[in-house]
Every structure is written in C-alpha cells, then in structure tokens.
Enzyme design. Structure first.
Site, PDB file in Angstrom:
ATOM      1  N   PHE A 191       0.807  -1.223   0.000  1.00 50.49           N
ATOM      2  CA  PHE A 191       0.000   0.000   0.000  1.00 50.49           C
ATOM      3  C   PHE A 191       0.837   1.268   0.000  1.00 50.49           C
ATOM      4  O   PHE A 191       0.356   2.329  -0.376  1.00 50.49           O
ATOM      5  CB  PHE A 191      -0.920   0.029   1.229  1.00 50.49           C
ATOM      6  CG  PHE A 191      -0.207   0.334   2.523  1.00 50.49           C
ATOM      7  CD1 PHE A 191       0.045   1.650   2.919  1.00 50.49           C
ATOM      8  CD2 PHE A 191       0.232  -0.681   3.357  1.00 50.49           C
ATOM      9  CE1 PHE A 191       0.715   1.935   4.096  1.00 50.49           C
ATOM     10  CE2 PHE A 191       0.898  -0.413   4.538  1.00 50.49           C
ATOM     11  CZ  PHE A 191       1.147   0.901   4.908  1.00 50.49           C
ATOM     12  N   LYS A 215      -1.410  -7.510  -9.133  1.00 48.30           N
ATOM     13  CA  LYS A 215      -2.370  -7.395  -8.039  1.00 48.30           C
ATOM     14  C   LYS A 215      -1.988  -6.210  -7.169  1.00 48.30           C
ATOM     15  O   LYS A 215      -1.044  -6.271  -6.388  1.00 48.30           O
ATOM     16  CB  LYS A 215      -2.423  -8.662  -7.174  1.00 48.30           C
ATOM     17  CG  LYS A 215      -3.649  -8.661  -6.230  1.00 48.30           C
ATOM     18  CD  LYS A 215      -3.452  -9.470  -4.980  1.00 48.30           C
ATOM     19  CE  LYS A 215      -2.780  -8.711  -3.865  1.00 48.30           C
ATOM     20  NZ  LYS A 215      -3.598  -7.587  -3.310  1.00 48.30           N
ATOM     21  N   LYS A 219      -5.828  -1.749  -0.444  1.00 51.71           N
ATOM     22  CA  LYS A 219      -6.048  -0.505   0.285  1.00 51.71           C
ATOM     23  C   LYS A 219      -6.009   0.730  -0.615  1.00 51.71           C
ATOM     24  O   LYS A 219      -6.622   1.746  -0.295  1.00 51.71           O
ATOM     25  CB  LYS A 219      -5.004  -0.356   1.400  1.00 51.71           C
ATOM     26  CG  LYS A 219      -5.135  -1.395   2.511  1.00 51.71           C
ATOM     27  CD  LYS A 219      -4.083  -1.171   3.577  1.00 51.71           C
ATOM     28  CE  LYS A 219      -4.282  -2.105   4.767  1.00 51.71           C
ATOM     29  NZ  LYS A 219      -4.068  -3.514   4.404  1.00 51.71           N
ATOM     30  N   SER A 268       5.198  -7.257   3.639  1.00 59.92           N
ATOM     31  CA  SER A 268       5.612  -7.717   4.968  1.00 59.92           C
ATOM     32  C   SER A 268       6.362  -9.036   4.895  1.00 59.92           C
ATOM     33  O   SER A 268       6.283  -9.779   3.911  1.00 59.92           O
ATOM     34  CB  SER A 268       4.388  -7.887   5.865  1.00 59.92           C
ATOM     35  OG  SER A 268       3.616  -9.013   5.448  1.00 59.92           O
ATOM     36  N   CYS A 323       9.808   1.227   3.522  1.00 63.89           N
ATOM     37  CA  CYS A 323      10.738   0.190   3.971  1.00 63.89           C
ATOM     38  C   CYS A 323      12.155   0.726   4.135  1.00 63.89           C
ATOM     39  O   CYS A 323      12.996   0.064   4.731  1.00 63.89           O
ATOM     40  CB  CYS A 323      10.721  -0.991   3.008  1.00 63.89           C
ATOM     41  SG  CYS A 323      11.288  -0.596   1.345  1.00 63.89           S
ATOM     42  N   GLU A 423       9.246  -4.155  12.966  1.00 57.70           N
ATOM     43  CA  GLU A 423       9.171  -2.972  12.114  1.00 57.70           C
ATOM     44  C   GLU A 423       7.889  -2.212  12.471  1.00 57.70           C
ATOM     45  O   GLU A 423       6.789  -2.729  12.319  1.00 57.70           O
ATOM     46  CB  GLU A 423       9.144  -3.364  10.636  1.00 57.70           C
ATOM     47  CG  GLU A 423       9.146  -2.164   9.709  1.00 57.70           C
ATOM     48  CD  GLU A 423       9.142  -2.563   8.239  1.00 57.70           C
ATOM     49  OE1 GLU A 423       9.657  -1.775   7.418  1.00 57.70           O
ATOM     50  OE2 GLU A 423       8.628  -3.646   7.910  1.00 57.70           O
TER      51      GLU A 423
END
Length: 541
Positions: A191, A215, A219, A268, A323, A423
């Site tokens: 997202f 894909k 969100k 994630s 990230c 994280e």
C-alpha cells in the site's frame, strides 16, 4: 474535479464515479462478478472512496489466459517498438501527474508532495530501465524529469540486455547467448507506494518481452488502474498487462498457477516468506522485498545541522511508512544534546491531511495500523524506554476521524524490546546509545533485517570501515535513505529480501529474462569418418 468524458481517464472515473474498482482482463476494464468487496478508505477522513472486488477464480484464470495468449505476439514485437511504447507511457504519466498524485493522497494519505515523488520515483525507474536496455536506439533528447545526468551513465549500460558471441570457438563452430523473456509474470504490491512499486514491476517485465498480471494493494488500487489505462493509451497491446484484485486467495492463486513463471513481491515478512516458499515450490522465480529496521549511526564528528535534518526527514517522512525509513538512530558517545535537538525539529513538523498545503506528515493507512503503532510505542515505554515526544494523541482540526500519529521519539531503547525487534512502520524514531563505533556496528549487524544502514560522520576512515563491515544491502554515507538510482539494484539482504535477483538495475532485467545459448556449425564435412559417440570437445568439433 475530473471530467468523466475524458477517454484517457476512463478507468479512473469508474473508480470514483461508479464505486467499484474494475479488473483489467485482455485489454478491457470489466466489473467483477464477485459480490464480496473491500472498502477503500480515505485515511484522513474515513470516507469510503471505492470498493475493491475480491476477484473470482474464473476471472483470475481469464486474466492469466489473456496474458498467456498475448505473450507470443508481444515477445516477437521488435524491441524498438516496445521501447517507443514505454517512452510514450512516461510522457502520459507526466501529463496526468497531478491526477495520479491526488488519487494516491486520497487513498493512501501521504502528502501531495510525497505523492508526486511516488510517481516520479517510479517513473524514473521505469524510464531509466528502458534506457538501460536499448538507449542506443534512441536520442537523449527524449529524456526529461531531471534525468539527464543519469542518462550519461546509462549510455554505457546498453549491453546489459545484449547477449554474448564467440565466433569460431572450434573449427567452423560459433557460440552465442541470448536473453529471452520468461512468459507470464506477476506482481503483488504493497500500500505504501501505490505508483512506484507497480512501476518497478510491469514496465521492466513488459519491455523485456513478458506479459504481466498485477495485483495492487486492496487498500489503494486506484493508481494501478490509472497507470494501466495510460499504458494502453501509449500502445501497450491487449493482454500484455492485466489487473486482478483480492487478498489471500488471489495471492495463493498467483503462487500456484502453472502458467505464471515469476513473481515480484513487496510487503511484509509474513506474506513475503509465504509467497517465496509457495511460489518457489512450484518452480517459479520469486523476488521478495520485505521488512526492515534501518539504522543510522551518528558519530560525534557528524555535521550537526545536516545530520539532524536528515534524521528527521528520513524518520518521519511519509509518516514512516516506507521500507527505507531510518527508524533507529545509534549515537556513539553523548546522545542527550542530539536527542534534545531532534525533539525540537520534530515538534516543528505539521501533521495534517495530505491534501493540505502545509502538511509534512499525513495519516497512517488504517485504524488497525494506528493501533499497532501505538501498541508498539507503549510496549517500549513498558519495557523501560523513555518517551521524549509522544504523537499518539494528535488530533487534526477538521479531520478528527483521521488516522493521525504525530512524530514520536523513544530513547534508551535496547535490542530486546519489541519496539526494536518489530518494524513499526509509522512516524516513530528509536534512539540507542553506545560507547564505541564497533559496538554500534555490532548492533546493526545483529539485527535480522538488512535493507539499509547509514553513517553520519566527517571521517573517511570511519565511513570506509562502516561500508566494509556493515551487513546491509544499501549503505548511506551522510545519506539517510540510500536508495540507488535505477541502473543499480535495490539490494536488500538478510530477512529483508528473499530470492537471487533484486529489483531493477541489471538484476531486475536478469530476473525477467532467461539465457539461451546457441552453438552452430555451418560447414560441409566431406570424408567424415562416421558416427562418434564421444562427448564433443573443442578439439573434436
């Protein structure tokens, strides 16, 4: 604000005027037959922006089938034609930059300035990778967006898509290698960068001759739909790019489908390792960029103002939802004076809806994300960390229901605390202190993640030691977010990456292609002594 009569914005209009986000299958935007959907929520207002359908298995199969059918023709399309489509694509993205940015801010929450950056960063990578592949087919006058200096480097990189050739390796024998596309590839997006990450994926794959099933994040899917519409306007043939929506079922379908040859994922660790294991077990190539805990080591000789500005920007920019956010600072020696100044600068940041012109930080993506961030902050306090700045109770007038968290700073953090081990993915800066440079390096290296690490110092000797000994894929020296330009690769390591070939750069091109080696002989062989069953060698060929 948007004119529904504009043909090039048709998909975007469907999202915001008809309520449901369409799939893209075989060059046509189609409403899913699924009755199940997920609301897309504006994180600043909690208003429902649109609904994302949970694509049915039949629709997913149709998207893969469309990509498979489009592949033979697309792979045989001249590379110069594919290149021209991508140049036209980046031109159209520039044309609709403001509309893309507004969509990103509405669905994801980041400030408009950061949303523009989201698109620009993806556009730069898209364009530069095309240049890396076939720059010598086109003039440099096409390149804009402040990429001129990068193109100078790219001019020498056209060979990364070229094969190798060795004539007459033996008597009348030539050998050469080719890089060929894989077939149908897929991308699963997060997202936090709804434009940049799709642009890491499908333009590179498609320009290499592959077809693609994308894909987007459930969100904030709007940017992917808009980019797909622009790609088709640029001339991308039907079926080369397809879009499906969903959650776990679609992800598993991508991993399991025999016609999909490669998967790109950003997100994630839990999802990333699942996709890597499941996709690899089916024989697919997988590149999986995952979580991070990026450290900044601050030595006593660091430039004070420049370092403080870098720490604040890298720690709190995009509300910490990236990230490569610099989430942990390790001070070598005294830390109190640094921390006091950090608090002063962090307090000056303006938290507001991303559409407001004075916003430095927008909301986090969801109420669930806000709750998790707040829980990790409290766990740090409960474990003995000191809260220097608490942004949990931030309320923005006019946006009282938004998912806002202000800049937050914890100090006296230790490596055994949950706030350090996990994280956080929010505007939270953790401060640690060590007595020696070696201890600081050990802290970074003992962390399971390896996306990036930075050092702030005036010492070339210390910087050299850091870059040599640190265990991280991307290293910054007085650079807080060391994300490389597109002719290098995004090189996360350890628990931050699973796979053999990283995103974009040479590795990205290699990921979406496979090597074929050809050995050929064109000569008469009069007077042959007959059949030989021995393994041929260069002496016998």
């Amino acid at each position: 604000m948007f004119d529904p009569s504009c043909a090039h914005m048709y998909a975007f209009v469907r999202v915001f005027w008809r309520g449901r986000v369409p799939n893209l299958i075989g060059g046509t935007f189609v409403d899913s037959k699924s009755s199940a959907s997920i609301d897309v929520i504006n994180p600043a207002t909690q208003e429902v922006v649109s609904q994302v359908p949970l694509t049915t298995n039949e629709e997913f199969k149709a998207a893969v089938s469309a990509a498979k059918q489009a592949f033979p023709s697309w792979r045989n399309t001249p590379i110069t034609t594919r290149q021209r489509i991508m140049f036209k694509f980046q031109e159209l993205i520039r044309r609709d930059m403001d509309k893309l940015a507004m969509n990103i801010t509405t669905e994801q929450g980041k400030t408009l300035k950061d949303a523009h950056g989201d698109v620009f960063r993806g556009l730069g990578k898209c364009l530069l990778l095309v240049l890396l592949l076939w720059l010598d087919f086109h003039g440099m006058e096409m390149v804009e967006l402040n990429l001129y200096e990068v193109v100078e480097h790219a001019c020498g990189m056209a060979t990364i898509q070229m094969g190798e050739y060795a004539p007459n390796v033996s008597n009348g024998i030539d050998t050469y290698s080719l890089r060929e596309p894989l077939g149908v590839c897929a991308g699963i997006c997060p997202f936090n960068f709804p434009a940049m990450i799709p642009l890491w994926m499908f333009p590179v794959a498609a320009t290499c001759g592959n077809t693609f099933v994308l894909k987007p994040s459930e969100k904030d899917p709007g940017a992917s739909i808009m980019l797909a519409e622009l790609a088709m306007e640029a001339g991308l043939p039907k079926g080369v790019l397809n879009i499906v929506h969903g959650t776990n079922d679609i992800v598993n379908a991508i991993c399991d489908d025999d016609d999909i040859k490669a998967i790109s994922f950003v997100g994630s660790n839990i999802a990333g390792m699942h996709i890597y294991a499941r996709g690899s077990a089916k024989g697919k190539r997988v590149q999986s960029n995952m979580g991070a805990k990026n450290h900044g080591v601050v030595l006593p000789d660091a430039s004070v103002d420049a370092t403080l500005n870098a720490l604040v920007a890298a720690g709190f920019g995009a509300a910490g939802q990236r990230c490569m956010a610099l989430s942990t600072i390790v001070f070598v020696g005294d830390s109190e004076s640094w921390e006091n100044k950090l608090v002063e600068r962090a307090k000056a940041l303006k938290v507001n809806a991303g559409t407001e012109p004075d916003a430095d930080l927008g909301p986090v993506i969801s109420k669930q994300a806000k709750e998790r961030i707040c829980r990790l902050i409290q766990s740090g306090v409960d474990s003995g960390a000191r809260l220097l700045l608490d942004g949990r109770n931030t309320v923005v007038p006019g946006y009282e229901h938004g998912n806002f968290i202000g800049p937050t700073i914890l100090t006296d953090v230790t490596a055994d605390m949950d706030c350090y081990k996990e994280e956080i993915f929010g505007p939270v800066l953790l401060c640690m202190r060590t007595d020696s440079f070696e201890e600081a390096i050990n802290i970074v290296n003992n962390n399971k993640y390896g996306n990036g690490a930075s050092i702030f110092t005036s010492s070339g000797v210390a910087a050299r030691k850091f870059q040599t000994e640190i265990e991280a894929g991307q290293v910054g020296i007085n650079v807080p977010i060391p994300v490389p330009l597109p002719f290098f690769s995004f090189t996360g390591s350890k628990a931050s990456f699973a796979g053999d070939l990283n995103f974009y750069g040479k590795a990205g091109v290699n990921f979406y292609t496979q090597i074929k080696t050809v050995t050929q002989q064109w000569k008469d062989l009069p007077g042959s002594s007959g059949v030989s069953l021995a393994m041929p060698t260069s002496q016998k060929l």
